[in-house]
Design a protein around this motif. Sequence first.
Motif, PDB file in Angstrom:
ATOM      1  N   GLN A   1       0.820  -1.211   0.000  1.00  0.00           N
ATOM      2  CA  GLN A   1       0.000   0.000   0.000  1.00  0.00           C
ATOM      3  C   GLN A   1       0.856   1.264   0.000  1.00  0.00           C
ATOM      4  OE1 GLN A   1      -3.488  -0.175  -0.279  1.00  0.00           O
ATOM      5  NE2 GLN A   1      -2.939  -2.324  -0.627  1.00  0.00           N
TER       6      GLN A   1
ATOM      7  N   THR B   1       3.309  -3.462  10.530  1.00  0.00           N
ATOM      8  CA  THR B   1       2.267  -2.446  10.316  1.00  0.00           C
ATOM      9  C   THR B   1       1.987  -1.667  11.586  1.00  0.00           C
ATOM     10  OG1 THR B   1       0.553  -4.100  10.811  1.00  0.00           O
ATOM     11  CG2 THR B   1       1.189  -3.823   8.500  1.00  0.00           C
TER      12      THR B   1
ATOM     13  N   HIS C   1      -7.263   1.057   8.395  1.00  0.00           N
ATOM     14  CA  HIS C   1      -7.732   0.792   7.034  1.00  0.00           C
ATOM     15  C   HIS C   1      -6.577   0.329   6.145  1.00  0.00           C
ATOM     16  CE1 HIS C   1     -11.697   2.443   7.921  1.00  0.00           C
ATOM     17  NE2 HIS C   1     -11.102   3.505   8.479  1.00  0.00           N
ATOM     18  N   THR C   2      -5.452   1.035   6.237  1.00  0.00           N
ATOM     19  CA  THR C   2      -4.273   0.630   5.461  1.00  0.00           C
ATOM     20  C   THR C   2      -3.765  -0.724   5.929  1.00  0.00           C
ATOM     21  OG1 THR C   2      -3.665   2.968   5.240  1.00  0.00           O
ATOM     22  CG2 THR C   2      -1.975   1.336   4.726  1.00  0.00           C
ATOM     23  N   GLU C   3      -3.815  -0.956   7.227  1.00  0.00           N
ATOM     24  CA  GLU C   3      -3.351  -2.231   7.776  1.00  0.00           C
ATOM     25  C   GLU C   3      -4.172  -3.391   7.238  1.00  0.00           C
ATOM     26  OE1 GLU C   3      -1.884  -3.794  12.119  1.00  0.00           O
ATOM     27  OE2 GLU C   3      -3.726  -2.611  12.020  1.00  0.00           O
ATOM     28  N   ALA C   4      -5.484  -3.202   7.109  1.00  0.00           N
ATOM     29  CA  ALA C   4      -6.336  -4.268   6.577  1.00  0.00           C
ATOM     30  C   ALA C   4      -5.973  -4.591   5.137  1.00  0.00           C
ATOM     31  CB  ALA C   4      -7.805  -3.851   6.683  1.00  0.00           C
ATOM     32  N   ARG C   5      -5.712  -3.554   4.341  1.00  0.00           N
ATOM     33  CA  ARG C   5      -5.341  -3.789   2.942  1.00  0.00           C
ATOM     34  C   ARG C   5      -3.955  -4.427   2.843  1.00  0.00           C
ATOM     35  NH1 ARG C   5      -7.819   1.408   2.450  1.00  0.00           N
ATOM     36  NH2 ARG C   5      -5.771   2.413   2.426  1.00  0.00           N
ATOM     37  N   ILE C   6      -3.022  -4.034   3.738  1.00  0.00           N
ATOM     38  CA  ILE C   6      -1.696  -4.655   3.746  1.00  0.00           C
ATOM     39  C   ILE C   6      -1.808  -6.133   4.104  1.00  0.00           C
ATOM     40  CG2 ILE C   6       0.519  -4.707   4.961  1.00  0.00           C
ATOM     41  CD1 ILE C   6       0.404  -1.685   5.156  1.00  0.00           C
TER      42      ILE C   6
ATOM     43  N   ARG D   1       6.236   0.983   5.236  1.00  0.00           N
ATOM     44  CA  ARG D   1       5.655   0.336   4.048  1.00  0.00           C
ATOM     45  C   ARG D   1       6.687   0.154   2.950  1.00  0.00           C
ATOM     46  NH1 ARG D   1       0.707   4.037   2.863  1.00  0.00           N
ATOM     47  NH2 ARG D   1       1.676   5.387   4.404  1.00  0.00           N
TER      48      ARG D   1
ATOM     49  N   ARG E   1      -6.122 -12.736   9.142  1.00  0.00           N
ATOM     50  CA  ARG E   1      -5.764 -13.217   7.805  1.00  0.00           C
ATOM     51  C   ARG E   1      -4.744 -14.341   7.852  1.00  0.00           C
ATOM     52  NH1 ARG E   1      -9.074 -12.975   4.334  1.00  0.00           N
ATOM     53  NH2 ARG E   1      -7.410 -13.328   2.794  1.00  0.00           N
TER      54      ARG E   1
ATOM     55  N   GLU F   1      -4.286  -8.127   3.482  1.00  0.00           N
ATOM     56  CA  GLU F   1      -4.754  -8.816   2.278  1.00  0.00           C
ATOM     57  C   GLU F   1      -3.625  -8.957   1.257  1.00  0.00           C
ATOM     58  OE1 GLU F   1      -7.561 -10.200   1.567  1.00  0.00           O
ATOM     59  OE2 GLU F   1      -8.823  -9.585   3.253  1.00  0.00           O
ATOM     60  N   GLY F   2      -2.828  -7.886   1.102  1.00  0.00           N
ATOM     61  CA  GLY F   2      -1.745  -7.910   0.119  1.00  0.00           C
ATOM     62  C   GLY F   2      -0.678  -8.932   0.470  1.00  0.00           C
TER      63      GLY F   2
END
Length: 629
Positions: free
Chosen positions: A446, A503, A509-514, A483, A539, A516-517
């Motif tokens: 991200q 993280t 919000h950024t942590e959730a996307r990271i 990041r 996850r 997933e990534g």
Amino acid sequence: MQIQDLPYSDPGVPDARSGPRFLWWLGRNQLGGQLKALAWGLLHFVSVSALPFCVGLAVQAVVDRSGTRLALTGGLLVLCGTAIAVGDTFLHRAAVTNWITAAARVQQLLARKATQLGSALTRRVAAGEVVAVSTGDVEKIGWFVEAVSRFTAAALTVVAVGVALLFYQPALGWVVAAGLPLVALSVLPLLPRATRRADFQRAKAGRATELASDTVAGLRVLRGIGGEDLFLDRYRRASQEVRHAAVRSARMWSLISAIQVLLPGLLLIAVVWHGVNLARQGRVTVGELVTVYSAVMILNYPLQHFTEIAMAYSFSRPSAKRAARVLSLERATDTGGSRAATVPAGDLYDPATGLLAPAGRLTAVVCGDPDAAGLLAERLGGHPAEAGTSVLLGGVPLDELPLEAARTAVLVQDKDPVLLSGSLRELLDVPASDTVRAEDALAAAQCADVLDALVQGSLDVTDPLDARITERGRSLSGGQRQRLALARSLITDPGVLVLDEPTSAVDSHTEARIAEGIHALRSGRTTVVFTSSPLLLDRADRVVLVLDGEVVAVGVHRELVRTERRYRSVVTRETDDEAALQGAALEESEVALRTRALEESEVALRGRALEETDVALRGRALEEIEESA
């Protein structure tokens, strides 16, 4: 070794038992350069010292009206002048070569030691001291190494001139021979005090450098808490202490320099006074008097190197001591290993804690102690700073592999990764499997807003990969640096990737996307994440709880939150009082449910009894009707 041949293919194994031993080791390893500088130095100093004899011969030739001897003396002067120029030129080249190659050798040794020790280096030695050793101390050490050959040439020249004067004119030569040792050794009683003051000054300077380095590194935090003035005052006081120490040291060295000027002057006066008396008596000629007088004057030049070598040693000894202290540090395990340099694969297992990270899965590790998590993460990478049981990768002990092979097999990103200055393209230019593209790694981490910030902060840059990153990424926020470091680790694409709080400095919000990534990009690869973030834990394929150095629970996040109170207290930051209240609430709920169940049972029994009574009454009524009929 010439400057163009640097760096050394192998800088060698230093003798780091003490500062003087380290300096002696450096000198022995540059013996060829030292001998070359000594040869050119002898040519230069002897040629300079021969000038008085030529002048004396010329004066005597004029007195004797001998044109032949005057012409020969002129030829000798030309020869001496040429030798002086050639000797000085190549002496300077050889001395500078010795200086630079010695400094380069020390820098290579320090760099090699830093790569061997890794994060353990700054745990044992302050970061500011490491900076001082690798910059200012390296220069001081190189100065002493190159000064040794020049001092040796000067000392041999002084001895040679003193002996020559004894044979040339014994009546004056004995005065010079008796005075030269006094002049050369007069400063020795002052050297211990000068050395102590120089050591004290260097210690204060190292402390100031360390304080400045720590202040700059934590400037963002200091601004946040308003502590800039406090640390500025501390640095001012440290700087003033350095200034006072430097002044005290300079006073001693000025005294030594004054003695080095005064005593040769007194020796010259004694030679002239005694020589004039001898000349009046006819025991010496005018040429001999001029020769001895000129020789004593010229000797001031090589005698200056006695002061220089004393200063060089006084300044380099504490520097060499600090360098030796860093170079003497050793890892708990042998970096060479006892196995072949192969890269194993399979499950990652730590016998000390019982932690198992299955191959090809994302394992999250929750530790109650952040420091313990950092030490465990370091141990998972193999060759930890502290001795202990080796971690196994596919059944192979990582500590028995060469350090390079262990680092290839397992990559550990600590909680405070460092970004080197340069372009983003250079930052991401790391050894990799070429399976993960830079774009995919940056997207998984991200970094879109980070790329925009780098482009906006750079002039005439359109490609984010060409944007410049300042030293340690100070122009970026903590989350942005974190990041970028994560993207760099993802590009490497190792067989096993260990991430320690990757993280902790980003929003949810950024942590959730990271999360997933990472899960998507590392699919099929072994990944271990040390975290207490529910978003990352949710996850993970497998969650391990480690408390007091051992695994106490294994499962998935939602199951552990529901069933494991210790896990819940770490992840949700639940206090003991909250846990007690929640337990009391659960007990009250259970009692209420049991009471309700009993009430429902009683109602059911009463209903059944009523039904049985109703059936009995109906049966009795039918019997009475049948009897009456």
